[in-house]
Design a protein around this motif. Structure first.
Motif, PDB file in Angstrom:
ATOM      1  N   TYR A  89      -4.433   1.109   1.501  1.00 47.04           N
ATOM      2  CA  TYR A  89      -3.711   0.082   0.640  1.00 47.04           C
ATOM      3  C   TYR A  89      -4.056  -0.057  -0.652  1.00 47.04           C
ATOM      4  CZ  TYR A  89      -2.871  -1.181   5.523  1.00 47.04           C
ATOM      5  OH  TYR A  89      -2.375  -0.996   6.764  1.00 47.04           O
ATOM      6  N   ALA A  90      -4.707   1.005  -1.049  1.00 47.51           N
ATOM      7  CA  ALA A  90      -5.316   1.146  -2.642  1.00 47.51           C
ATOM      8  C   ALA A  90      -3.962   0.842  -3.650  1.00 47.51           C
ATOM      9  CB  ALA A  90      -5.989   2.494  -2.624  1.00 47.51           C
ATOM     10  N   LYS A  91      -2.784   1.380  -3.411  1.00 55.37           N
ATOM     11  CA  LYS A  91      -1.851   1.455  -4.238  1.00 55.37           C
ATOM     12  C   LYS A  91      -1.084   0.009  -4.112  1.00 55.37           C
ATOM     13  CE  LYS A  91       2.770   3.152  -4.995  1.00 55.37           C
ATOM     14  NZ  LYS A  91       3.905   4.176  -4.509  1.00 55.37           N
ATOM     15  N   THR A  92      -1.115  -0.622  -3.118  1.00 52.57           N
ATOM     16  CA  THR A  92      -0.856  -2.114  -2.684  1.00 52.57           C
ATOM     17  C   THR A  92      -1.790  -3.145  -3.917  1.00 52.57           C
ATOM     18  OG1 THR A  92      -0.067  -1.860  -0.357  1.00 52.57           O
ATOM     19  CG2 THR A  92      -0.319  -3.860  -1.201  1.00 52.57           C
ATOM     20  N   PHE A  93      -3.158  -2.645  -3.674  1.00 55.50           N
ATOM     21  CA  PHE A  93      -3.998  -3.490  -4.491  1.00 55.50           C
ATOM     22  C   PHE A  93      -3.449  -3.231  -5.837  1.00 55.50           C
ATOM     23  CE2 PHE A  93      -6.754  -3.407  -1.021  1.00 55.50           C
ATOM     24  CZ  PHE A  93      -7.737  -4.605  -1.254  1.00 55.50           C
ATOM     25  N   ILE A  94      -3.320  -2.374  -6.314  1.00 57.98           N
ATOM     26  CA  ILE A  94      -2.971  -1.962  -7.962  1.00 57.98           C
ATOM     27  C   ILE A  94      -1.358  -2.572  -8.065  1.00 57.98           C
ATOM     28  CG2 ILE A  94      -2.138  -0.293  -9.675  1.00 57.98           C
ATOM     29  CD1 ILE A  94      -5.137   0.072  -8.552  1.00 57.98           C
ATOM     30  N   ALA A  98      -1.937  -6.504  -8.227  1.00 57.50           N
ATOM     31  CA  ALA A  98      -2.738  -6.726  -9.573  1.00 57.50           C
ATOM     32  C   ALA A  98      -1.833  -6.880 -10.832  1.00 57.50           C
ATOM     33  CB  ALA A  98      -4.004  -5.954  -9.723  1.00 57.50           C
ATOM     34  N   ASP A  99      -1.050  -5.787 -10.734  1.00 57.89           N
ATOM     35  CA  ASP A  99      -0.200  -5.523 -12.094  1.00 57.89           C
ATOM     36  C   ASP A  99       1.150  -6.727 -12.178  1.00 57.89           C
ATOM     37  OD1 ASP A  99      -1.567  -3.319 -12.897  1.00 57.89           O
ATOM     38  OD2 ASP A  99       0.099  -1.846 -12.260  1.00 57.89           O
ATOM     39  N   ALA A 100       1.535  -6.973 -10.857  1.00 52.47           N
ATOM     40  CA  ALA A 100       2.581  -7.819 -10.725  1.00 52.47           C
ATOM     41  C   ALA A 100       2.059  -9.063 -11.199  1.00 52.47           C
ATOM     42  CB  ALA A 100       3.136  -7.739  -9.262  1.00 52.47           C
ATOM     43  N   ASN A 101       0.702  -9.406 -10.900  1.00 48.78           N
ATOM     44  CA  ASN A 101       0.366 -10.886 -11.099  1.00 48.78           C
ATOM     45  C   ASN A 101      -0.468 -10.944 -12.217  1.00 48.78           C
ATOM     46  OD1 ASN A 101       1.582 -12.472  -8.672  1.00 48.78           O
ATOM     47  ND2 ASN A 101       0.605 -10.696  -7.850  1.00 48.78           N
ATOM     48  N   LYS A 102      -0.592  -9.896 -12.995  1.00 49.00           N
ATOM     49  CA  LYS A 102      -1.384  -9.879 -14.245  1.00 49.00           C
ATOM     50  C   LYS A 102      -2.512 -10.099 -14.196  1.00 49.00           C
ATOM     51  CE  LYS A 102       2.807 -10.551 -16.915  1.00 49.00           C
ATOM     52  NZ  LYS A 102       3.970 -11.116 -16.592  1.00 49.00           N
ATOM     53  N   ARG A 129      -9.067  -4.582 -10.607  1.00 46.08           N
ATOM     54  CA  ARG A 129     -10.407  -4.401 -10.045  1.00 46.08           C
ATOM     55  C   ARG A 129     -10.888  -5.720  -9.199  1.00 46.08           C
ATOM     56  NH1 ARG A 129     -14.290  -3.091 -14.370  1.00 46.08           N
ATOM     57  NH2 ARG A 129     -12.980  -4.873 -15.286  1.00 46.08           N
ATOM     58  N   ILE A 130     -10.375  -6.738  -9.708  1.00 46.11           N
ATOM     59  CA  ILE A 130     -10.918  -8.078  -9.038  1.00 46.11           C
ATOM     60  C   ILE A 130     -10.707  -8.084  -7.554  1.00 46.11           C
ATOM     61  CG2 ILE A 130     -10.568 -10.552  -8.880  1.00 46.11           C
ATOM     62  CD1 ILE A 130     -10.097 -10.524 -11.712  1.00 46.11           C
ATOM     63  N   LEU A 131      -9.408  -7.915  -6.916  1.00 49.21           N
ATOM     64  CA  LEU A 131      -9.321  -7.974  -5.585  1.00 49.21           C
ATOM     65  C   LEU A 131     -10.173  -7.229  -4.793  1.00 49.21           C
ATOM     66  CD1 LEU A 131      -5.600  -8.656  -5.229  1.00 49.21           C
ATOM     67  CD2 LEU A 131      -7.399 -10.149  -4.835  1.00 49.21           C
ATOM     68  N   PRO A 132     -10.325  -5.801  -4.979  1.00 50.50           N
ATOM     69  CA  PRO A 132     -11.091  -4.750  -4.377  1.00 50.50           C
ATOM     70  C   PRO A 132     -12.330  -5.388  -4.425  1.00 50.50           C
ATOM     71  CG  PRO A 132      -9.767  -3.679  -5.671  1.00 50.50           C
ATOM     72  CD  PRO A 132      -9.475  -4.953  -6.102  1.00 50.50           C
ATOM     73  N   THR A 146      -0.687 -12.092  -0.952  1.00 50.29           N
ATOM     74  CA  THR A 146      -1.211 -13.795  -0.933  1.00 50.29           C
ATOM     75  C   THR A 146      -2.147 -14.117  -2.088  1.00 50.29           C
ATOM     76  OG1 THR A 146      -0.503 -13.751   1.115  1.00 50.29           O
ATOM     77  CG2 THR A 146      -1.777 -15.921   0.435  1.00 50.29           C
ATOM     78  N   VAL A 147      -3.357 -13.200  -1.833  1.00 54.85           N
ATOM     79  CA  VAL A 147      -4.372 -13.690  -2.820  1.00 54.85           C
ATOM     80  C   VAL A 147      -4.281 -13.231  -4.353  1.00 54.85           C
ATOM     81  CG1 VAL A 147      -7.076 -13.362  -3.278  1.00 54.85           C
ATOM     82  CG2 VAL A 147      -6.073 -13.586  -0.972  1.00 54.85           C
ATOM     83  N   ALA A 148      -3.596 -12.273  -4.299  1.00 53.29           N
ATOM     84  CA  ALA A 148      -3.158 -11.667  -5.829  1.00 53.29           C
ATOM     85  C   ALA A 148      -2.411 -12.910  -6.666  1.00 53.29           C
ATOM     86  CB  ALA A 148      -2.411 -10.409  -5.843  1.00 53.29           C
ATOM     87  N   PHE A 149      -1.198 -13.187  -5.981  1.00 50.26           N
ATOM     88  CA  PHE A 149      -0.453 -14.243  -6.391  1.00 50.26           C
ATOM     89  C   PHE A 149      -1.179 -15.544  -6.809  1.00 50.26           C
ATOM     90  CE2 PHE A 149       2.455 -18.040  -6.041  1.00 50.26           C
ATOM     91  CZ  PHE A 149       3.563 -17.539  -6.987  1.00 50.26           C
TER      92      PHE A 149
END
Length: 167
Positions: free
Chosen positions: A57-62, A65-69, A73-76, A120-123
């Motif tokens: 899911y590394a790509k999903t993290f990126i 993060a980009d979509a929610n500005k 590195r924060i979520l990982p 959810t958490v990124a948003f």
């Protein structure tokens, strides 16, 4: 021709060659091109080192993060601090790698999948009013005060250390 490019707080000036007013373009977030963006591979490597179920899911993290500005590195880093990158999660909430909604003696929020938890958490971090100070400043200390309460200084120190490992 654009005379002035503004990337967040970085400003790039190009001399005004033509007549009249300079043309200005504001770009919210400088996006790396696929050829130069190695964040997914760097993040996948971090998860491999932890023998984490999050590696696919590394790509999903990126993307989230980009979509929610938010800093990618924060979520990982939160997942490492809260669950050793997904290796130690509550039995009743196996996808909650962020310790989201958990408090001493309470059940954590349940997610349907890792991508659901990541989104959810990124948003929330990028958009919810509760994280307004963090959104404004990007400060890990302000994030930690809201995210974990309790010993927020120790949590922030751990988070920063993991974020530095991802660089």
């Amino acid at each position: 021709m654009i005379d002035l490019l503004i990337y967040g707080q970085l400003t790039i000036f190009q001399p005004n060659i033509g007549k009249g007013l300079p043309r200005i373009k504001y770009v919210e977030q400088a996006q790396a091109t696929p050829a130069t963006d190695n964040r997914v591979s760097r993040l996948a490597e971090l998860f491999r080192r932890y023998k984490s179920p999050l590696e696919p899911y590394a790509k999903t993290f990126i993307e989230e993060a980009d979509a929610n500005k938010i800093d990618w590195r924060i979520l990982p880093a939160i997942s490492v601090v809260e669950s050793t990158a997904g290796k130690h999660v509550p039995k009743h909430s196996p996808y909650n790698v962020f310790g989201w909604g958990c408090s001493t003696g309470a059940k954590c929020i349940k997610f349907d999948s890792y991508p659901d938890a990541i989104k959810t958490v990124a948003f929330a971090l990028g958009n919810k009013r509760a994280y307004k100070e963090f959104q404004r400043t990007g400060s890990i200390d302000s994030l930690s005060r809201r995210y974990c309460g309790g010993d927020s200084k120790a949590w922030a120190t751990k988070l920063k250390k993991v974020m530095d490992q991802i660089k």
